[in-house]
Motif scaffolding. Structure first.
Motif, PDB file in Angstrom:
ATOM      1  N   UNK A 135     102.181  59.267  47.621  1.00  0.00           N
ATOM      2  CA  UNK A 135     100.818  59.000  48.082  1.00  0.00           C
ATOM      3  C   UNK A 135      99.822  59.743  47.189  1.00  0.00           C
ATOM      4  N   UNK A 136      98.878  59.005  46.646  1.00  0.00           N
ATOM      5  CA  UNK A 136      97.812  59.573  45.830  1.00  0.00           C
ATOM      6  C   UNK A 136      96.505  59.529  46.621  1.00  0.00           C
ATOM      7  N   UNK A 137      95.814  60.629  46.677  1.00  0.00           N
ATOM      8  CA  UNK A 137      94.565  60.716  47.434  1.00  0.00           C
ATOM      9  C   UNK A 137      93.382  60.611  46.484  1.00  0.00           C
ATOM     10  N   UNK A 138      92.451  59.682  46.733  1.00  0.00           N
ATOM     11  CA  UNK A 138      91.288  59.561  45.857  1.00  0.00           C
ATOM     12  C   UNK A 138      90.333  60.742  46.018  1.00  0.00           C
ATOM     13  N   UNK A 139      89.648  61.095  44.943  1.00  0.00           N
ATOM     14  CA  UNK A 139      88.689  62.192  44.996  1.00  0.00           C
ATOM     15  C   UNK A 139      87.421  61.737  45.714  1.00  0.00           C
ATOM     16  N   UNK A 140      86.838  62.640  46.471  1.00  0.00           N
ATOM     17  CA  UNK A 140      85.552  62.376  47.123  1.00  0.00           C
ATOM     18  C   UNK A 140      84.445  62.817  46.169  1.00  0.00           C
ATOM     19  N   UNK A 141      83.832  61.874  45.484  1.00  0.00           N
ATOM     20  CA  UNK A 141      82.866  62.206  44.446  1.00  0.00           C
ATOM     21  C   UNK A 141      81.419  61.983  44.885  1.00  0.00           C
ATOM     22  N   UNK A 142      81.197  61.138  45.865  1.00  0.00           N
ATOM     23  CA  UNK A 142      79.825  60.888  46.350  1.00  0.00           C
ATOM     24  C   UNK A 142      79.666  61.480  47.745  1.00  0.00           C
ATOM     25  N   UNK A 143      78.404  61.602  48.164  1.00  0.00           N
ATOM     26  CA  UNK A 143      78.139  62.130  49.497  1.00  0.00           C
ATOM     27  C   UNK A 143      78.717  61.214  50.571  1.00  0.00           C
ATOM     28  N   UNK A 144      78.653  59.930  50.313  1.00  0.00           N
ATOM     29  CA  UNK A 144      79.199  58.968  51.264  1.00  0.00           C
ATOM     30  C   UNK A 144      80.706  59.133  51.412  1.00  0.00           C
ATOM     31  N   UNK A 145      81.396  59.331  50.296  1.00  0.00           N
ATOM     32  CA  UNK A 145      82.850  59.515  50.339  1.00  0.00           C
ATOM     33  C   UNK A 145      83.221  60.823  51.031  1.00  0.00           C
ATOM     34  N   UNK A 146      82.447  61.857  50.782  1.00  0.00           N
ATOM     35  CA  UNK A 146      82.708  63.133  51.443  1.00  0.00           C
ATOM     36  C   UNK A 146      82.511  63.005  52.944  1.00  0.00           C
ATOM     37  N   UNK A 147      81.476  62.272  53.344  1.00  0.00           N
ATOM     38  CA  UNK A 147      81.223  62.073  54.769  1.00  0.00           C
ATOM     39  C   UNK A 147      82.343  61.277  55.421  1.00  0.00           C
ATOM     40  N   UNK A 148      82.900  60.330  54.662  1.00  0.00           N
ATOM     41  CA  UNK A 148      84.011  59.529  55.192  1.00  0.00           C
ATOM     42  C   UNK A 148      85.228  60.411  55.445  1.00  0.00           C
ATOM     43  N   UNK A 149      85.522  61.307  54.512  1.00  0.00           N
ATOM     44  CA  UNK A 149      86.643  62.238  54.717  1.00  0.00           C
ATOM     45  C   UNK A 149      86.381  63.152  55.915  1.00  0.00           C
ATOM     46  N   UNK A 150      85.134  63.535  56.125  1.00  0.00           N
ATOM     47  CA  UNK A 150      84.802  64.388  57.252  1.00  0.00           C
ATOM     48  C   UNK A 150      85.022  63.651  58.570  1.00  0.00           C
ATOM     49  N   UNK A 151      84.668  62.382  58.597  1.00  0.00           N
ATOM     50  CA  UNK A 151      84.888  61.601  59.813  1.00  0.00           C
ATOM     51  C   UNK A 151      86.381  61.428  60.081  1.00  0.00           C
ATOM     52  N   UNK A 152      87.160  61.268  59.016  1.00  0.00           N
ATOM     53  CA  UNK A 152      88.623  61.183  59.173  1.00  0.00           C
ATOM     54  C   UNK A 152      89.178  62.461  59.776  1.00  0.00           C
ATOM     55  N   UNK A 153      88.691  63.592  59.291  1.00  0.00           N
ATOM     56  CA  UNK A 153      89.176  64.882  59.798  1.00  0.00           C
ATOM     57  C   UNK A 153      88.874  65.021  61.277  1.00  0.00           C
ATOM     58  N   UNK A 154      87.719  64.500  61.692  1.00  0.00           N
ATOM     59  CA  UNK A 154      87.333  64.594  63.096  1.00  0.00           C
ATOM     60  C   UNK A 154      88.067  63.569  63.955  1.00  0.00           C
ATOM     61  N   UNK A 155      88.437  62.412  63.345  1.00  0.00           N
ATOM     62  CA  UNK A 155      89.063  61.330  64.108  1.00  0.00           C
ATOM     63  C   UNK A 155      90.552  61.568  64.360  1.00  0.00           C
ATOM     64  N   UNK A 156      91.212  62.339  63.441  1.00  0.00           N
ATOM     65  CA  UNK A 156      92.660  62.524  63.565  1.00  0.00           C
ATOM     66  C   UNK A 156      92.987  63.945  64.010  1.00  0.00           C
ATOM     67  N   UNK A 157      93.854  64.041  64.980  1.00  0.00           N
ATOM     68  CA  UNK A 157      94.404  65.332  65.373  1.00  0.00           C
ATOM     69  C   UNK A 157      95.670  65.547  64.534  1.00  0.00           C
ATOM     70  N   UNK A 158      95.469  65.960  63.277  1.00  0.00           N
ATOM     71  CA  UNK A 158      96.583  65.971  62.304  1.00  0.00           C
ATOM     72  C   UNK A 158      96.578  67.273  61.510  1.00  0.00           C
ATOM     73  N   UNK A 159      97.721  67.947  61.513  1.00  0.00           N
ATOM     74  CA  UNK A 159      97.919  69.151  60.703  1.00  0.00           C
ATOM     75  C   UNK A 159      99.166  68.939  59.859  1.00  0.00           C
ATOM     76  N   UNK A 160      99.023  68.708  58.541  1.00  0.00           N
ATOM     77  CA  UNK A 160     100.183  68.405  57.689  1.00  0.00           C
ATOM     78  C   UNK A 160     101.167  69.571  57.572  1.00  0.00           C
ATOM     79  N   UNK A 161     100.761  70.769  57.967  1.00  0.00           N
ATOM     80  CA  UNK A 161     101.645  71.931  57.866  1.00  0.00           C
ATOM     81  C   UNK A 161     102.327  72.254  59.200  1.00  0.00           C
ATOM     82  N   UNK A 162     102.021  71.442  60.204  1.00  0.00           N
ATOM     83  CA  UNK A 162     102.615  71.695  61.512  1.00  0.00           C
ATOM     84  C   UNK A 162     104.010  71.138  61.597  1.00  0.00           C
TER      85      UNK A 162
END
Length: 299
Positions: free
Chosen positions: A272-299
């Motif tokens: 899996x390759x993760x795209x870079x968040x280069x614009x404010x819109x892309x950064x905001x999208x990643x922030x919404x993902x973080x809030x939408x998912x109850x996910x901890x990859x180290x758990x």
């Protein structure tokens, strides 16, 4: 027994002329002659010089010796005569007794004199040559033709076209009949044994009869599932990525591995390759993902 370098013994190069060999022999024979020499070990040295000259002064013997030397032997190497090697008899023309020569000399050239010498003087097959060729993975997979250049002291430089069987494995040998060293006294030439090496490939790795490759995918392809194009050595194919796949998951393309009576498979490892968040819109999208998912990859 150990291989003897007769050129080294006489202090001449392997391409020395007959005249140069004779001059070197006479010089050393005078130097180490037991009646006049004060050199330490002169008796053993004169025996070695006599043996080297006896081997190299005769055209047939020198040719046979060069064939063996072309196989990579050097002074002190462990030596065993090749299979079916009979040796060219010396016929006693040097005036020496058989006991004057080493076991190495006798194993290479045979024992001289009498009816036995005449019985061995007929045609004899040339010795085999060994060489190595490096080809890429695609050529080994599909087969084809490769041009190689060989250099050896007996036949000089020559170019051959070699047929590569499809699916040949690294380390296997291809036998080219009649491309070895020339025969003696009208005998047939030996063969060329060509070992095949396969260069590393940036996209594919050979694992037994399976081919392993890494397939980059996007996070949404991994999460939602997708049909993606996968490269193989035989061309591109479509592969279904199951929804919920993680990096490191391995999918199998049956029959897409190394060719043969029972073809291997291609093992596709997802990455899996993760795209870079280069614009404010892309950064905001990643922030919404973080809030939408109850996910901890180290758990």
């Amino acid at each position: 027994m150990q291989f003897k370098d007769y050129y080294e013994t006489l202090g001449v190069k392997p391409d020395a002329t007959d005249a140069e060999i004779k001059r070197a022999y006479r010089k050393l024979a005078r130097k180490y002659h037991p009646d006049v020499s004060k050199e330490t070990g002169a008796e053993e040295k004169i025996k070695a010089v006599n043996e080297a000259y006896e081997a190299l002064k005769d055209e047939d013997r020198r040719r046979e010796y060069d064939q063996l030397r072309a196989g990579g032997y050097r002074a002190g190497d462990e030596f065993r005569p090749p299979p079916n090697w009979q040796g060219h008899p010396r016929g006693g023309d040097g005036g020496f007794h058989e006991t004057d020569f080493s076991d190495f000399f006798e194993s290479v050239f045979g024992r001289g004199g009498g009816a036995r010498a005449h019985s061995q003087a007929g045609p004899r097959r040339g010795s085999d040559l060994q060489a190595r060729i490096q080809i890429d993975l695609k050529s080994a997979f599909t087969g084809g033709r490769e041009r190689i250049t060989l250099r050896d002291p007996v036949q000089g430089e020559r170019t051959l076209e070699v047929k590569i069987p499809a699916g040949i494995e690294p380390g296997r040998q291809i036998r080219l009949s009649g491309q070895g060293n020339p025969g003696m006294r009208g005998g047939p030439a030996g063969d060329l044994l060509l070992e095949v090496g396969v260069r590393e490939d940036s996209r594919f790795q050979l694992d037994g009869r399976n081919i392993v490759s890494v397939l980059p995918i996007a996070p949404w392809e991994a999460a939602l599932g997708a049909t993606v194009t996968v490269p193989t050595l035989a061309g591109e194919v479509e592969l279904r990525v199951p929804a919920g796949s993680d990096s490191g998951r391995k999918l199998r393309l049956r029959g897409r591995g190394w060719p043969g009576k029972e073809p291997g498979d291609q093992i596709v490892e997802l990455q899996i390759r993760t795209p870079k968040a280069e614009t404010e819109e892309q950064k905001a999208f990643y922030q919404r993902m973080a809030e939408a998912f109850d996910f901890d990859p180290r758990r």
